[in-house]
Write an enzyme that holds these catalytic residues in place. Structure first.
Site, PDB file in Angstrom:
ATOM      1  N   VAL A   1      47.909  49.670  45.716  1.00  0.00           N
ATOM      2  CA  VAL A   1      47.639  48.937  44.473  1.00  0.00           C
ATOM      3  C   VAL A   1      48.661  49.374  43.419  1.00  0.00           C
ATOM      4  CG1 VAL A   1      45.972  48.450  42.644  1.00  0.00           C
ATOM      5  CG2 VAL A   1      45.158  48.848  44.982  1.00  0.00           C
TER       6      VAL A   1
ATOM      7  N   LEU B   1      52.735  52.595  40.543  1.00  0.00           N
ATOM      8  CA  LEU B   1      51.887  52.929  39.396  1.00  0.00           C
ATOM      9  C   LEU B   1      50.708  53.806  39.835  1.00  0.00           C
ATOM     10  CD1 LEU B   1      51.717  49.424  37.652  1.00  0.00           C
ATOM     11  CD2 LEU B   1      53.237  51.339  37.101  1.00  0.00           C
TER      12      LEU B   1
ATOM     13  N   GLY C   1      62.708  38.962  47.228  1.00  0.00           N
ATOM     14  CA  GLY C   1      61.909  39.924  47.975  1.00  0.00           C
ATOM     15  C   GLY C   1      60.588  40.266  47.321  1.00  0.00           C
TER      16      GLY C   1
ATOM     17  N   GLU D   1      56.306  37.269  49.991  1.00  0.00           N
ATOM     18  CA  GLU D   1      56.435  37.424  51.432  1.00  0.00           C
ATOM     19  C   GLU D   1      57.306  36.295  51.994  1.00  0.00           C
ATOM     20  OE1 GLU D   1      55.287  39.937  53.247  1.00  0.00           O
ATOM     21  OE2 GLU D   1      54.477  40.866  51.429  1.00  0.00           O
TER      22      GLU D   1
ATOM     23  N   ASP E   1      46.434  38.873  48.865  1.00  0.00           N
ATOM     24  CA  ASP E   1      47.040  40.149  48.478  1.00  0.00           C
ATOM     25  C   ASP E   1      46.254  40.790  47.337  1.00  0.00           C
ATOM     26  OD1 ASP E   1      49.261  42.164  48.398  1.00  0.00           O
ATOM     27  OD2 ASP E   1      49.541  41.301  46.411  1.00  0.00           O
TER      28      ASP E   1
ATOM     29  N   LYS F   1      43.702  44.222  47.267  1.00  0.00           N
ATOM     30  CA  LYS F   1      43.824  45.274  46.251  1.00  0.00           C
ATOM     31  C   LYS F   1      42.501  45.494  45.526  1.00  0.00           C
ATOM     32  CE  LYS F   1      48.753  44.404  45.512  1.00  0.00           C
ATOM     33  NZ  LYS F   1      49.782  43.843  44.628  1.00  0.00           N
TER      34      LYS F   1
END
Length: 364
Positions: free
Chosen positions: A157, A161, A212, A215, A226, A230
């Protein structure tokens, strides 16, 4: 692919801890390859001993400090065989062994328990293992604890960070996580900031793919899965039990393109540019815009589009920035806020490296 000199594997003095940490890297593409380069550029690079690496077909074992990881060396190495790899991986006397899974492969995620049982730490940016059934998530944590090894996945996640670490530390301090919300996809931030700048939807998606951020098949991002993964991990680390079916997820993939092949999807995506243009122009007249958000409460997790004031902090996010707001029992009136780049191979690899560093500190 960047090269790195492998570091020699000197045995430590019996009864002492070695200053070296052995590392095997599974997956040496964007994240794994960048990690190798980052390690090679460290001032204390000789503390990291890369003993082997593999890609999708080949495995390279490094026994010579002058040996280099490169495409030619991989091409001449042995065929990849996971049974042989796991059998060969054994922590050396006095040294920690870290298995880095940078593959995003379901088969590799299934090996973690075996690695823990052998006393091997696992560090991974892959969300696959942590988003299987809750019982499996719990078993991973329990097995790692029982064998006194670390299972670290901070980059699941927020890339580099410190989101999961912050949540985990709050829970360990006796606090209770009551809500986590925000933008958790750097890909979505990039796409919607490009839409605000006037770029057609299809071009924004393709640009994110080329850079990039998205995906190879952008539907992996546009589906919302996605962000959903998370949010599941955040909820579980917060101490809650959650399965995928408990989440309410709104995809932004055009329904007509949900099940076509990847090439057809990319070819037909411009058909939906006008629809997005009209939607955003109408919102702009009202002083609003769209962002893709996740929100987790104790009994509710939602993922999807949300209308926001165009000058709000979340709407002003640019690049691949994430912003995560954490409400707890102690931080009930004003949330903790974590903000910064949430996508990209450099920051993700740096987060993986930070996890390896944590294992090195704890092992000495």
């Amino acid at each position: 692919m960047s090269n790195i000199s492998a570091l020699s594997r000197h045995l430590p003095v019996p009864g002492t801890k070695s200053n070296k940490t052995d590392i095997f890297i599974a997956g040496i593409g964007a994240v794994g390859g960048t990690l190798i380069r980052q390690i090679s550029n460290l001032s204390d690079a000789d503390s990291f001993n890369i003993i082997g690496a593999c890609n999708s077909t080949r495995t390279l074992w490094i026994d010579d400090e002058e040996f280099k990881i490169n495409k030619k060396a991989l091409a001449n190495s042995e065929a990849k065989n996971w049974d042989r790899i796991i059998k060969k991986l054994e922590p050396a006397d006095g040294r920690e062994l870290v298995f880095v899974d940078a593959t995003g492969d379901h088969e590799v995620a299934g090996f973690y328990l075996k690695l823990f049982e052998k006393g091997i730490h696992v560090v991974t940016p892959s969300k696959i293992a942590n988003t299987r059934k809750q019982v499996y998530f719990d078993l991973l944590q329990k097995t790692a604890d029982e064998h006194d090894v670390k299972f670290l996945y901070e980059t699941n996640v927020g890339a580099g960070l410190p989101v999961l670490r912050t949540v985990r530390d709050l829970v360990k301090s006796g606090d209770e996580i009551t809500e986590v919300s925000g933008v958790l996809s750097g890909t979505m931030t990039y796409i919607f900031s490009q839409l605000d700048a006037g770029l057609p939807f299809s071009e924004a998606v393709l640009k994110a793919r080329q850079l990039g951020y998205a995906e190879p098949d952008p539907r992996d991002d546009l589906s919302g899965e996605d962000v959903a993964r998370k949010m599941m991990i955040l909820s579980r680390v917060s101490g809650y039990t959650v399965e995928r079916g408990d989440l309410n997820v709104e995809p932004i993939t055009p329904k007509e393109l949900a099940n076509v092949d990847s090439a057809t999807f990319l070819e037909r995506l411009p058909e939906f540019d006008s629809e997005w243009k009209v939607k955003l122009e109408e919102l702009k007249k009202a002083g609003k815009t769209l962002r893709y958000l996740g929100k987790m409460k104790k009994d509710d997790i939602t993922v999807g589009l949300q209308e926001l004031d165009i000058d709000s902090p979340v709407a002003r996010l640019q690049g691949t920035n994430n912003i995560i707001q954490i409400h707890t029992r102690r931080y009930s009136h004003q949330p903790l806020i974590i903000q910064g780049p949430g996508a990209g191979k450099e920051v993700t690899s740096a987060g993986v490296l930070a996890d390896i560093r944590q294992i090195m500190r704890n092992g000495r």
